[in-house]
Design a protein around this motif. Structure first.
Motif, PDB file in Angstrom:
ATOM      1  N   ASP A  22     -63.404-102.404  31.578  1.00 14.17           N
ATOM      2  CA  ASP A  22     -62.472-102.952  30.593  1.00 14.17           C
ATOM      3  C   ASP A  22     -61.153-103.371  31.226  1.00 14.17           C
ATOM      4  O   ASP A  22     -60.586-104.411  30.877  1.00 14.17           O
ATOM      5  N   GLN A  23     -60.670-102.577  32.185  1.00  9.51           N
ATOM      6  CA  GLN A  23     -59.426-102.936  32.875  1.00  9.51           C
ATOM      7  C   GLN A  23     -59.611-104.215  33.689  1.00  9.51           C
ATOM      8  O   GLN A  23     -58.716-105.049  33.770  1.00  9.51           O
ATOM      9  N   GLU A  24     -60.798-104.374  34.262  1.00 13.04           N
ATOM     10  CA  GLU A  24     -61.100-105.589  35.014  1.00 13.04           C
ATOM     11  C   GLU A  24     -61.177-106.796  34.082  1.00 13.04           C
ATOM     12  O   GLU A  24     -60.611-107.855  34.364  1.00 13.04           O
ATOM     13  N   ARG A  25     -61.841-106.635  32.960  1.00 10.81           N
ATOM     14  CA  ARG A  25     -62.015-107.748  32.019  1.00 10.81           C
ATOM     15  C   ARG A  25     -60.690-108.219  31.418  1.00 10.81           C
ATOM     16  O   ARG A  25     -60.544-109.399  31.119  1.00 10.81           O
ATOM     17  N   THR A  26     -59.755-107.312  31.226  1.00 10.17           N
ATOM     18  CA  THR A  26     -58.455-107.705  30.673  1.00 10.17           C
ATOM     19  C   THR A  26     -57.502-108.228  31.737  1.00 10.17           C
ATOM     20  O   THR A  26     -56.400-108.666  31.416  1.00 10.17           O
ATOM     21  N   GLY A  27     -57.915-108.171  33.006  1.00 12.32           N
ATOM     22  CA  GLY A  27     -57.069-108.648  34.088  1.00 12.32           C
ATOM     23  C   GLY A  27     -56.084-107.607  34.584  1.00 12.32           C
ATOM     24  O   GLY A  27     -55.232-107.903  35.417  1.00 12.32           O
ATOM     25  N   THR A  28     -56.190-106.385  34.106  1.00 10.92           N
ATOM     26  CA  THR A  28     -55.281-105.312  34.522  1.00 10.92           C
ATOM     27  C   THR A  28     -55.650-104.798  35.903  1.00 10.92           C
ATOM     28  O   THR A  28     -54.778-104.564  36.738  1.00 10.92           O
ATOM     29  N   LEU A  29     -56.935-104.622  36.157  1.00 13.50           N
ATOM     30  CA  LEU A  29     -57.390-104.046  37.421  1.00 13.50           C
ATOM     31  C   LEU A  29     -57.383-105.086  38.533  1.00 13.50           C
ATOM     32  O   LEU A  29     -57.984-106.146  38.414  1.00 13.50           O
ATOM     33  N   PHE A  30     -56.671-104.768  39.619  1.00 13.36           N
ATOM     34  CA  PHE A  30     -56.637-105.633  40.801  1.00 13.36           C
ATOM     35  C   PHE A  30     -57.732-105.204  41.769  1.00 13.36           C
ATOM     36  O   PHE A  30     -58.595-105.986  42.122  1.00 13.36           O
ATOM     37  N   LEU A  31     -57.706-103.948  42.195  1.00 18.72           N
ATOM     38  CA  LEU A  31     -58.708-103.382  43.101  1.00 18.72           C
ATOM     39  C   LEU A  31     -58.862-101.900  42.784  1.00 18.72           C
ATOM     40  O   LEU A  31     -57.917-101.260  42.330  1.00 18.72           O
ATOM     41  N   SER A  32     -60.030-101.345  43.060  1.00 18.47           N
ATOM     42  CA  SER A  32     -60.239 -99.925  42.805  1.00 18.47           C
ATOM     43  C   SER A  32     -61.393 -99.406  43.648  1.00 18.47           C
ATOM     44  O   SER A  32     -62.277-100.172  44.021  1.00 18.47           O
ATOM     45  N   GLY A  33     -61.367 -98.100  43.910  1.00 14.85           N
ATOM     46  CA  GLY A  33     -62.477 -97.491  44.621  1.00 14.85           C
ATOM     47  C   GLY A  33     -62.170 -96.067  45.030  1.00 14.85           C
ATOM     48  O   GLY A  33     -61.033 -95.598  44.906  1.00 14.85           O
ATOM     49  N   PRO A  34     -63.200 -95.369  45.517  1.00 11.70           N
ATOM     50  CA  PRO A  34     -63.012 -93.986  45.958  1.00 11.70           C
ATOM     51  C   PRO A  34     -62.234 -93.913  47.270  1.00 11.70           C
ATOM     52  O   PRO A  34     -62.306 -94.826  48.091  1.00 11.70           O
ATOM     53  N   ASN A  35     -61.508 -92.836  47.442  1.00 10.82           N
ATOM     54  CA  ASN A  35     -60.819 -92.575  48.715  1.00 10.82           C
ATOM     55  C   ASN A  35     -61.822 -91.869  49.619  1.00 10.82           C
ATOM     56  O   ASN A  35     -61.850 -90.653  49.705  1.00 10.82           O
ATOM     57  N   ARG A  36     -62.631 -92.663  50.261  1.00  9.77           N
ATOM     58  CA  ARG A  36     -63.775 -92.141  51.004  1.00  9.77           C
ATOM     59  C   ARG A  36     -63.782 -92.691  52.419  1.00  9.77           C
ATOM     60  O   ARG A  36     -63.451 -93.850  52.639  1.00  9.77           O
ATOM     61  N   CYS A  37     -64.197 -91.853  53.348  1.00  8.11           N
ATOM     62  CA  CYS A  37     -64.389 -92.280  54.727  1.00  8.11           C
ATOM     63  C   CYS A  37     -65.751 -91.760  55.169  1.00  8.11           C
ATOM     64  O   CYS A  37     -65.952 -90.543  55.280  1.00  8.11           O
ATOM     65  N   ASP A  38     -66.680 -92.685  55.386  1.00  7.34           N
ATOM     66  CA  ASP A  38     -68.059 -92.319  55.709  1.00  7.34           C
ATOM     67  C   ASP A  38     -68.594 -91.378  54.638  1.00  7.34           C
ATOM     68  O   ASP A  38     -68.585 -91.707  53.473  1.00  7.34           O
ATOM     69  N   GLU A  39     -69.004 -90.189  55.021  1.00  6.03           N
ATOM     70  CA  GLU A  39     -69.555 -89.232  54.046  1.00  6.03           C
ATOM     71  C   GLU A  39     -68.505 -88.287  53.480  1.00  6.03           C
ATOM     72  O   GLU A  39     -68.778 -87.532  52.556  1.00  6.03           O
ATOM     73  N   GLU A  40     -67.310 -88.312  54.030  1.00  2.00           N
ATOM     74  CA  GLU A  40     -66.241 -87.422  53.571  1.00  2.00           C
ATOM     75  C   GLU A  40     -65.629 -87.961  52.281  1.00  2.00           C
ATOM     76  O   GLU A  40     -65.139 -89.090  52.243  1.00  2.00           O
ATOM     77  N   TRP A  41     -65.639 -87.144  51.227  1.00  8.67           N
ATOM     78  CA  TRP A  41     -65.048 -87.550  49.958  1.00  8.67           C
ATOM     79  C   TRP A  41     -64.645 -86.310  49.176  1.00  8.67           C
ATOM     80  O   TRP A  41     -65.459 -85.426  48.937  1.00  8.67           O
ATOM     81  N   ASP A  42     -63.402 -86.266  48.782  1.00  6.52           N
ATOM     82  CA  ASP A  42     -62.888 -85.123  48.024  1.00  6.52           C
ATOM     83  C   ASP A  42     -62.892 -85.373  46.521  1.00  6.52           C
ATOM     84  O   ASP A  42     -62.362 -84.580  45.746  1.00  6.52           O
ATOM     85  N   GLY A  43     -63.485 -86.492  46.101  1.00  6.66           N
ATOM     86  CA  GLY A  43     -63.554 -86.815  44.680  1.00  6.66           C
ATOM     87  C   GLY A  43     -62.397 -87.659  44.183  1.00  6.66           C
ATOM     88  O   GLY A  43     -62.337 -88.001  43.006  1.00  6.66           O
ATOM     89  N   SER A  44     -61.484 -88.015  45.070  1.00  2.54           N
ATOM     90  CA  SER A  44     -60.325 -88.796  44.652  1.00  2.54           C
ATOM     91  C   SER A  44     -60.619 -90.290  44.703  1.00  2.54           C
ATOM     92  O   SER A  44     -61.591 -90.732  45.314  1.00  2.54           O
TER      93      SER A  44
END
Length: 137
Positions: free
Chosen positions: A59-81
């Motif tokens: 919805d944020q993308e469709r309204t033009g609000t979202l520019f970019l988004s994604g997980p804070n991940r490096c390879d297999e390491e991910w803390d859920g952020s």
């Protein structure tokens, strides 16, 4: 000693004062989405609300609000952020938008909002219409 505004190490004749107007200065806002405390299995904590989060992003993308988004991940390491960069009229407006994100609203993650200016960089987009593919790098 050289004056930082007039120093020209590349010899192209352009000083810092000449270069500054070329920066874009597009005001955006960075939403940092993180667990309040570390968890053993981030996906297990997120899974019950993941659909709502994906729909919120859509919805944020469709309204033009979202520019970019994604997980804070490096390879297999991910803390859920994760991080979302959004368009908003002000920092307060960006905070209002961040408060509607489902993980935050349900207390699973905490969202913090920071101003961020897009000034420079390179964005490459390749679209193959016949194959219905695109590549962003």
């Amino acid at each position: 000693m050289t004056d930082d505004l007039t120093f020209d190490p590349d010899g192209d004749g352009r000083t810092l004062e000449d270069l500054l107007p070329d920066l874009r200065h597009v005001q955006l806002y960075l939403i940092r989405m993180a667990f309040p405390e570390p968890v053993a299995s981030p996906i297990d904590h997120l899974r019950p609300h993941l659909r709502d989060h994906a729909l919120w992003l859509r919805d944020q993308e469709r309204t033009g609000t979202l520019f970019l988004s994604g997980p804070n991940r490096c390879d297999e390491e991910w803390d859920g952020s994760g991080t979302a960069i959004i368009r908003a009229g002000s920092l307060d407006h960006a905070r209002e938008i961040a408060a509607t994100e489902p993980f935050h609203r349900k207390g699973v993650r905490v969202n913090t909002v920071h101003g961020w200016q897009l000034s420079e960089g390179a964005l490459r987009l390749s679209v193959n219409l016949f194959d219905n593919r695109f590549d962003l790098s």
